[in-house]
Design an enzyme around this catalytic site. Structure first.
Site, PDB file in Angstrom:
ATOM      1  N   ASP A 111      -0.647  -5.941   9.269  1.00  0.00           N
ATOM      2  CA  ASP A 111      -1.680  -5.303   9.017  1.00  0.00           C
ATOM      3  C   ASP A 111      -3.000  -5.721   8.590  1.00  0.00           C
ATOM      4  O   ASP A 111      -2.793  -6.232   7.486  1.00  0.00           O
ATOM      5  CB  ASP A 111      -0.956  -4.028   8.034  1.00  0.00           C
ATOM      6  CG  ASP A 111      -2.022  -2.816   7.635  1.00  0.00           C
ATOM      7  OD1 ASP A 111      -2.968  -2.620   8.620  1.00  0.00           O
ATOM      8  OD2 ASP A 111      -1.670  -2.038   6.735  1.00  0.00           O
TER       9      ASP A 111
ATOM     10  N   TRP B 133       0.776  -1.026  -0.048  1.00  0.00           N
ATOM     11  CA  TRP B 133      -0.119  -0.086  -0.063  1.00  0.00           C
ATOM     12  C   TRP B 133       0.794   1.303  -0.137  1.00  0.00           C
ATOM     13  O   TRP B 133       1.920   1.326   0.521  1.00  0.00           O
ATOM     14  CB  TRP B 133      -1.035  -0.274   1.297  1.00  0.00           C
ATOM     15  CG  TRP B 133      -1.799   1.059   1.371  1.00  0.00           C
ATOM     16  CD1 TRP B 133      -2.846   1.911   0.549  1.00  0.00           C
ATOM     17  CD2 TRP B 133      -2.107   1.901   2.676  1.00  0.00           C
ATOM     18  NE1 TRP B 133      -3.256   2.835   0.931  1.00  0.00           N
ATOM     19  CE2 TRP B 133      -3.087   2.831   2.301  1.00  0.00           C
ATOM     20  CE3 TRP B 133      -1.633   1.558   3.925  1.00  0.00           C
ATOM     21  CZ2 TRP B 133      -3.515   3.650   3.326  1.00  0.00           C
ATOM     22  CZ3 TRP B 133      -2.221   2.527   4.985  1.00  0.00           C
ATOM     23  CH2 TRP B 133      -2.919   3.381   4.815  1.00  0.00           C
TER      24      TRP B 133
ATOM     25  N   LYS C 172     -12.913  -0.615   6.021  1.00  0.00           N
ATOM     26  CA  LYS C 172     -13.512  -1.178   5.024  1.00  0.00           C
ATOM     27  C   LYS C 172     -14.588  -2.400   5.303  1.00  0.00           C
ATOM     28  O   LYS C 172     -15.538  -2.312   4.664  1.00  0.00           O
ATOM     29  CB  LYS C 172     -12.228  -1.877   4.105  1.00  0.00           C
ATOM     30  CG  LYS C 172     -10.899  -1.141   3.744  1.00  0.00           C
ATOM     31  CD  LYS C 172     -11.736   0.091   2.911  1.00  0.00           C
ATOM     32  CE  LYS C 172     -10.572   0.748   2.048  1.00  0.00           C
ATOM     33  NZ  LYS C 172      -9.515   1.736   3.192  1.00  0.00           N
TER      34      LYS C 172
END
Length: 335
Positions: free
Chosen positions: A251, A167, A287
């Site tokens: 993560d 990311w 999300k």
């Protein structure tokens, strides 16, 4: 004239006027005169460009977020119901504790580690509420940078290894905390669609230096969507068992959003914990719960015992207090 005011006849103002520039104390004394405009964040910038584009129909392939058939934000019915209950029952708007809401943290840890997690039962997981996944990653990076000075492992180094690719915000977060960012092989360069498991294992076994931290995406690798299989995760875990000084950081931004099964999406991190690794974990509820703007997240770390967990949690509080003091409460209450 009151103290602190600049006279209009001061030499600074006279010089500015004579040079043809704006006069006045603000123009003459600005500390921001030479600041250059920073480039827009590519992901957030894309979202803004989408909003500004009058074209119709249009589709946004940037930020992963729930949308209805018309492309409008979609709030999960469960969140709508939870919000109604929170609003109806809310007693005050007091600050949350520095570490966050205890009830939220308890449920967040169960969600990630599982109800039957031995480390959880033994109360040896340090945990704090964080400002979604980005905030959790930033706290983790700050902790890694500070570890050697607070009595952590003497071998600890301010170096973090991230997959290639990862990311776009990951390296920015780490560098801003003072960490050196290095990469390990992840996506197969020849196929662009499969995992380079041999290269990954070689890097983990031989190329990641002692004392460094290695970061993994728990599920739904961003940006590729390529995840290790359960067997490959087991191999990665076994390799890292031979590297006890390497800190492991997961993560987890998409638990339940990746496969539709929250238990399956937690399998990798649970495998590592069951294998005896003292992992760190960043959790985001943007999300999977659709709580994007509420900034709901957590940072946790598996410790050797309950006393170590309490000590580490106290250090996380020391980091949080001058950073943002305490986290928001509405999102955690709604989740």
């Amino acid at each position: 004239m009151r103290r602190g005011m600049v006279a209009l006849t001061s030499p600074v103002v006279r010089r500015a006027a004579s040079n043809g520039t704006r006069s006045g104390p603000q123009a003459a004394m600005s500390a921001w005169a030479g600041v250059e405009a920073a480039p827009a964040d590519p992901i957030i910038g894309l979202t803004q460009a989408f909003k500004d584009d009058p074209a119709s129909p249009k589709v946004l392939l940037g930020v992963g977020a729930y949308r209805d058939d018309a492309g409008k934000p979609y709030v999960l019915p469960s969140i709508r119901e939870a919000e109604k209950r929170v609003v109806a029952e809310i007693a005050d708007h007091e600050y949350a504790p520095i570490a966050g809401l205890a009830e939220f943290l308890d449920e967040s840890l169960k969600f990630a580690y599982g109800d039957d997690c031995e480390a959880l039962r033994e109360r040896r997981i340090a945990a704090v509420q964080a400002l979604s996944g980005t905030g959790a990653c930033r706290l983790a990076a700050a902790l890694i940078a500070r570890l050697p000075s607070i009595g952590g492992s003497k071998a600890a180094k301010p170096v973090i290894y991230m997959p290639e690719p990862t990311w776009g915000n990951h390296p920015k977060i780490a560098k801003d905390a003072g960490l050196e960012v290095k990469r390990y092989r992840y996506l197969d360069a020849s196929t662009k669609t499969t995992l380079d498991i041999d290269g990954l294992l070689e890097d983990v076994a031989s190329n990641v230096e002692d004392g460094a931290t290695i970061m993994f995406h728990a599920c739904a690798h961003n940006p590729t969507g390529v995840d290790p299989t359960p067997a490959q995760w087991a191999a990665i875990s076994a390799t890292l068992k031979q590297r006890p000084s390497v800190q492991i950081f997961f993560d987890c931004a998409y638990q339940g959003f990746a496969s539709g099964d929250a238990e399956a999406d937690a399998a990798a991190l649970r495998t590592f914990v069951a294998d005896g690794h003292a992992i760190m974990l960043a959790q985001s509820y943007a999300k999977n719960f659709g709580l994007y703007g509420e900034r709901v997240g957590a940072l946790s770390a598996v410790c050797a015992d309950a006393a170590e967990a309490r000590a580490l949690e106290s250090q996380l509080k020391v980091l949080i207090r001058p950073m943002y003091s305490s986290p928001p409460v509405h999102g955690p209450r709604s989740s």
